[in-house]
Motif scaffolding. Structure first.
Motif, PDB file in Angstrom:
ATOM      1  N   ALA A  34     -55.859   2.923  58.725  1.00 34.91           N
ATOM      2  CA  ALA A  34     -55.449   3.877  59.896  1.00 34.91           C
ATOM      3  C   ALA A  34     -56.396   4.548  61.312  1.00 34.91           C
ATOM      4  O   ALA A  34     -56.137   4.860  61.896  1.00 34.91           O
ATOM      5  CB  ALA A  34     -55.055   5.471  58.869  1.00 34.91           C
ATOM      6  N   GLY A  35     -57.939   3.625  60.280  1.00 35.05           N
ATOM      7  CA  GLY A  35     -58.437   4.071  61.307  1.00 35.05           C
ATOM      8  C   GLY A  35     -60.347   3.242  61.166  1.00 35.05           C
ATOM      9  O   GLY A  35     -60.128   3.679  60.278  1.00 35.05           O
ATOM     10  N   CYS A  36     -60.334   3.615  62.497  1.00 35.20           N
ATOM     11  CA  CYS A  36     -61.936   2.776  62.234  1.00 35.20           C
ATOM     12  C   CYS A  36     -63.070   2.867  63.126  1.00 35.20           C
ATOM     13  O   CYS A  36     -62.163   3.052  64.604  1.00 35.20           O
ATOM     14  CB  CYS A  36     -61.686   1.175  61.780  1.00 35.20           C
ATOM     15  SG  CYS A  36     -63.363   0.455  61.586  1.00 35.20           S
ATOM     16  N   LEU A  37     -63.962   3.597  63.406  1.00 39.44           N
ATOM     17  CA  LEU A  37     -65.240   3.816  64.172  1.00 39.44           C
ATOM     18  C   LEU A  37     -66.788   3.873  63.590  1.00 39.44           C
ATOM     19  O   LEU A  37     -66.577   3.810  62.623  1.00 39.44           O
ATOM     20  CB  LEU A  37     -64.895   5.646  64.176  1.00 39.44           C
ATOM     21  CG  LEU A  37     -66.423   6.088  64.944  1.00 39.44           C
ATOM     22  CD1 LEU A  37     -65.365   6.237  66.753  1.00 39.44           C
ATOM     23  CD2 LEU A  37     -65.829   8.142  64.689  1.00 39.44           C
ATOM     24  N   GLY A  38     -66.921   2.982  64.217  1.00 41.97           N
ATOM     25  CA  GLY A  38     -68.096   2.432  65.193  1.00 41.97           C
ATOM     26  C   GLY A  38     -69.346   2.682  65.214  1.00 41.97           C
ATOM     27  O   GLY A  38     -68.593   3.269  66.722  1.00 41.97           O
ATOM     28  N   ALA A  39     -70.091   3.507  65.349  1.00 44.20           N
ATOM     29  CA  ALA A  39     -71.167   4.185  65.613  1.00 44.20           C
ATOM     30  C   ALA A  39     -72.546   2.953  65.625  1.00 44.20           C
ATOM     31  O   ALA A  39     -72.961   3.017  64.712  1.00 44.20           O
ATOM     32  CB  ALA A  39     -71.136   5.517  65.210  1.00 44.20           C
ATOM     33  N   CYS A  40     -73.187   2.797  66.979  1.00 45.95           N
ATOM     34  CA  CYS A  40     -74.281   2.052  67.383  1.00 45.95           C
ATOM     35  C   CYS A  40     -75.553   3.521  66.742  1.00 45.95           C
ATOM     36  O   CYS A  40     -75.264   4.365  67.741  1.00 45.95           O
ATOM     37  CB  CYS A  40     -74.071   2.090  68.388  1.00 45.95           C
ATOM     38  SG  CYS A  40     -76.041   0.522  68.995  1.00 45.95           S
ATOM     39  N   SER A  41     -76.073   3.039  66.471  1.00 46.44           N
ATOM     40  CA  SER A  41     -77.328   4.393  66.230  1.00 46.44           C
ATOM     41  C   SER A  41     -78.773   4.020  66.506  1.00 46.44           C
ATOM     42  O   SER A  41     -79.458   4.200  66.404  1.00 46.44           O
ATOM     43  CB  SER A  41     -77.306   4.904  64.352  1.00 46.44           C
ATOM     44  OG  SER A  41     -77.673   3.567  63.667  1.00 46.44           O
ATOM     45  N   GLY A  42     -78.725   2.403  67.085  1.00 50.93           N
ATOM     46  CA  GLY A  42     -80.324   1.572  67.610  1.00 50.93           C
ATOM     47  C   GLY A  42     -80.726   3.087  68.428  1.00 50.93           C
ATOM     48  O   GLY A  42     -82.318   3.048  68.546  1.00 50.93           O
ATOM     49  N   ILE A  43     -80.389   2.993  69.006  1.00 52.47           N
ATOM     50  CA  ILE A  43     -81.461   3.953  70.152  1.00 52.47           C
ATOM     51  C   ILE A  43     -80.875   5.820  69.576  1.00 52.47           C
ATOM     52  O   ILE A  43     -81.917   6.040  70.190  1.00 52.47           O
ATOM     53  CB  ILE A  43     -80.641   3.970  71.241  1.00 52.47           C
ATOM     54  CG1 ILE A  43     -81.059   2.242  71.850  1.00 52.47           C
ATOM     55  CG2 ILE A  43     -81.162   4.451  72.458  1.00 52.47           C
ATOM     56  CD1 ILE A  43     -80.051   2.311  73.120  1.00 52.47           C
ATOM     57  N   THR A  44     -79.671   6.762  69.177  1.00 52.67           N
ATOM     58  CA  THR A  44     -79.509   7.377  69.398  1.00 52.67           C
ATOM     59  C   THR A  44     -79.391   8.054  68.207  1.00 52.67           C
ATOM     60  O   THR A  44     -77.987   7.701  67.645  1.00 52.67           O
ATOM     61  CB  THR A  44     -78.446   7.597  70.584  1.00 52.67           C
ATOM     62  OG1 THR A  44     -79.024   7.931  72.071  1.00 52.67           O
ATOM     63  CG2 THR A  44     -78.351  10.090  69.894  1.00 52.67           C
ATOM     64  N   PRO A  45     -79.896   8.412  66.957  1.00 54.18           N
ATOM     65  CA  PRO A  45     -79.173   9.088  65.854  1.00 54.18           C
ATOM     66  C   PRO A  45     -77.399   9.693  65.965  1.00 54.18           C
ATOM     67  O   PRO A  45     -77.618  10.338  66.749  1.00 54.18           O
ATOM     68  CB  PRO A  45     -80.359  10.429  65.118  1.00 54.18           C
ATOM     69  CG  PRO A  45     -81.574   9.827  65.317  1.00 54.18           C
ATOM     70  CD  PRO A  45     -80.978   9.194  66.840  1.00 54.18           C
ATOM     71  N   VAL A  46     -76.880   9.642  65.012  1.00 51.89           N
ATOM     72  CA  VAL A  46     -75.950  10.317  64.593  1.00 51.89           C
ATOM     73  C   VAL A  46     -75.696  11.611  65.035  1.00 51.89           C
ATOM     74  O   VAL A  46     -74.567  11.604  65.697  1.00 51.89           O
ATOM     75  CB  VAL A  46     -75.187   9.505  63.155  1.00 51.89           C
ATOM     76  CG1 VAL A  46     -72.803  10.006  63.914  1.00 51.89           C
ATOM     77  CG2 VAL A  46     -74.368   8.018  63.690  1.00 51.89           C
ATOM     78  N   GLU A  47     -76.214  11.661  64.171  1.00 56.83           N
ATOM     79  CA  GLU A  47     -76.325  13.336  63.933  1.00 56.83           C
ATOM     80  C   GLU A  47     -76.458  13.991  65.671  1.00 56.83           C
ATOM     81  O   GLU A  47     -76.423  15.316  66.575  1.00 56.83           O
ATOM     82  CB  GLU A  47     -77.441  13.892  63.658  1.00 56.83           C
ATOM     83  CG  GLU A  47     -79.103  13.787  63.986  1.00 56.83           C
ATOM     84  CD  GLU A  47     -80.000  14.243  62.729  1.00 56.83           C
ATOM     85  OE1 GLU A  47     -79.098  15.203  61.852  1.00 56.83           O
ATOM     86  OE2 GLU A  47     -81.033  14.249  62.363  1.00 56.83           O
ATOM     87  N   ASN A  48     -77.008  13.147  66.497  1.00 51.26           N
ATOM     88  CA  ASN A  48     -76.742  13.441  68.105  1.00 51.26           C
ATOM     89  C   ASN A  48     -76.374  12.733  68.634  1.00 51.26           C
ATOM     90  O   ASN A  48     -76.160  13.455  70.239  1.00 51.26           O
ATOM     91  CB  ASN A  48     -79.304  13.419  68.554  1.00 51.26           C
ATOM     92  CG  ASN A  48     -79.909  13.674  67.689  1.00 51.26           C
ATOM     93  OD1 ASN A  48     -79.721  15.058  66.886  1.00 51.26           O
ATOM     94  ND2 ASN A  48     -80.930  13.428  67.780  1.00 51.26           N
ATOM     95  N   ASN A  49     -75.433  12.349  68.665  1.00 48.13           N
ATOM     96  CA  ASN A  49     -74.400  11.489  69.363  1.00 48.13           C
ATOM     97  C   ASN A  49     -73.066  12.301  69.917  1.00 48.13           C
ATOM     98  O   ASN A  49     -72.350  12.017  68.687  1.00 48.13           O
ATOM     99  CB  ASN A  49     -74.211  10.582  68.487  1.00 48.13           C
ATOM    100  CG  ASN A  49     -73.864   9.052  70.061  1.00 48.13           C
ATOM    101  OD1 ASN A  49     -73.137   9.946  70.717  1.00 48.13           O
ATOM    102  ND2 ASN A  49     -73.926   8.205  69.661  1.00 48.13           N
ATOM    103  N   LYS A  50     -72.944  13.342  70.147  1.00 48.17           N
ATOM    104  CA  LYS A  50     -71.596  14.419  70.324  1.00 48.17           C
ATOM    105  C   LYS A  50     -70.997  13.731  70.821  1.00 48.17           C
ATOM    106  O   LYS A  50     -69.122  13.992  69.820  1.00 48.17           O
ATOM    107  CB  LYS A  50     -72.800  15.272  71.647  1.00 48.17           C
ATOM    108  CG  LYS A  50     -73.453  15.854  71.181  1.00 48.17           C
ATOM    109  CD  LYS A  50     -73.529  16.921  72.283  1.00 48.17           C
ATOM    110  CE  LYS A  50     -74.788  18.259  71.858  1.00 48.17           C
ATOM    111  NZ  LYS A  50     -75.259  18.113  70.438  1.00 48.17           N
ATOM    112  N   SER A  51     -70.602  12.660  71.178  1.00 51.50           N
ATOM    113  CA  SER A  51     -68.935  11.364  71.599  1.00 51.50           C
ATOM    114  C   SER A  51     -69.261  11.018  70.694  1.00 51.50           C
ATOM    115  O   SER A  51     -67.798  10.950  70.240  1.00 51.50           O
ATOM    116  CB  SER A  51     -69.917  10.768  72.352  1.00 51.50           C
ATOM    117  OG  SER A  51     -68.865   9.391  73.209  1.00 51.50           O
TER     118      SER A  51
END
Length: 180
Positions: free
Chosen positions: A151-168
């Motif tokens: 039903a859905g797949c989301l990939g988040a690159c955390s190389g530069i910005t940790p996910v907790e700080n990536n509002k988008s």
């Protein structure tokens, strides 16, 4: 709709956990509820391919291995939706998730029919990165085989910005959870 959310990272409060938390907030905003498990805390032995679970030709949900999967099989069977959140390790899933996935062999395949699956993937390095695509392809094949909907797949690159700080990316996870 009920879900079983599986945090497959060895880190309880890392990037995958942040992504999962936002997703589950979105799901809760639409009235969905369920259970979240941290796979690192579970004792899951590797499948030995003894096929004892397939004696009836289908899958009994009973494995000869004595570990925490015995308590997880009913949770998988009862959930309408499975949510996997984990980091990409060497273009694949981490050991915590792989052990869990392999042991699902003990369940009858019909118990997955009609369920939804969501993937929340985190990875270091840079974009583009082929790891999330390879994992999505793997789970798409699994879903096709079992009669599930990816039903859905989301990939988040955390190389530069940790996910907790990536509002988008957190907003994307929230909206994906709300779509459950």
């Amino acid at each position: 709709m009920t879900y079983l959310a599986l945090l497959g990272s060895p880190r309880k409060n890392g990037n995958s956990a942040a992504l999962l938390a936002s997703f589950l907030d979105g799901a809760a905003s639409k009235g969905h509820s369920g259970r979240t498990l941290f796979l690192q805390e579970k004792r899951i032995l590797p499948c030995t391919s003894c096929n004892s679970c397939k004696k009836d030709g289908k899958g009994t949900g009973k494995c000869v291995l004595k570990d925490d999967m015995a308590e997880l099989y009913p949770l998988v069977s009862e959930a309408d939706t499975i949510v996997h959140a984990f980091p990409v390790y060497w273009w694949s899933m981490p050991a915590q998730t792989k052990l869990f996935q392999d042991r699902l062999y003990a369940l009858g395949y019909e118990s997955f029919n009609g369920k939804k699956l969501f993937l929340l993937l985190t990875y270091g390095g840079e974009d583009p990165n082929s790891g999330p695509r390879l994992i999505e392809d793997t789970f798409r094949d699994i879903c096709d085989f079992l009669g599930m909907e990816l039903a859905g797949c989301l990939g988040a690159c955390s190389g530069i910005t940790p996910v907790e700080n990536n509002k988008s990316v957190l907003e994307k996870a929230f909206l994906l959870g709300a779509s459950m």
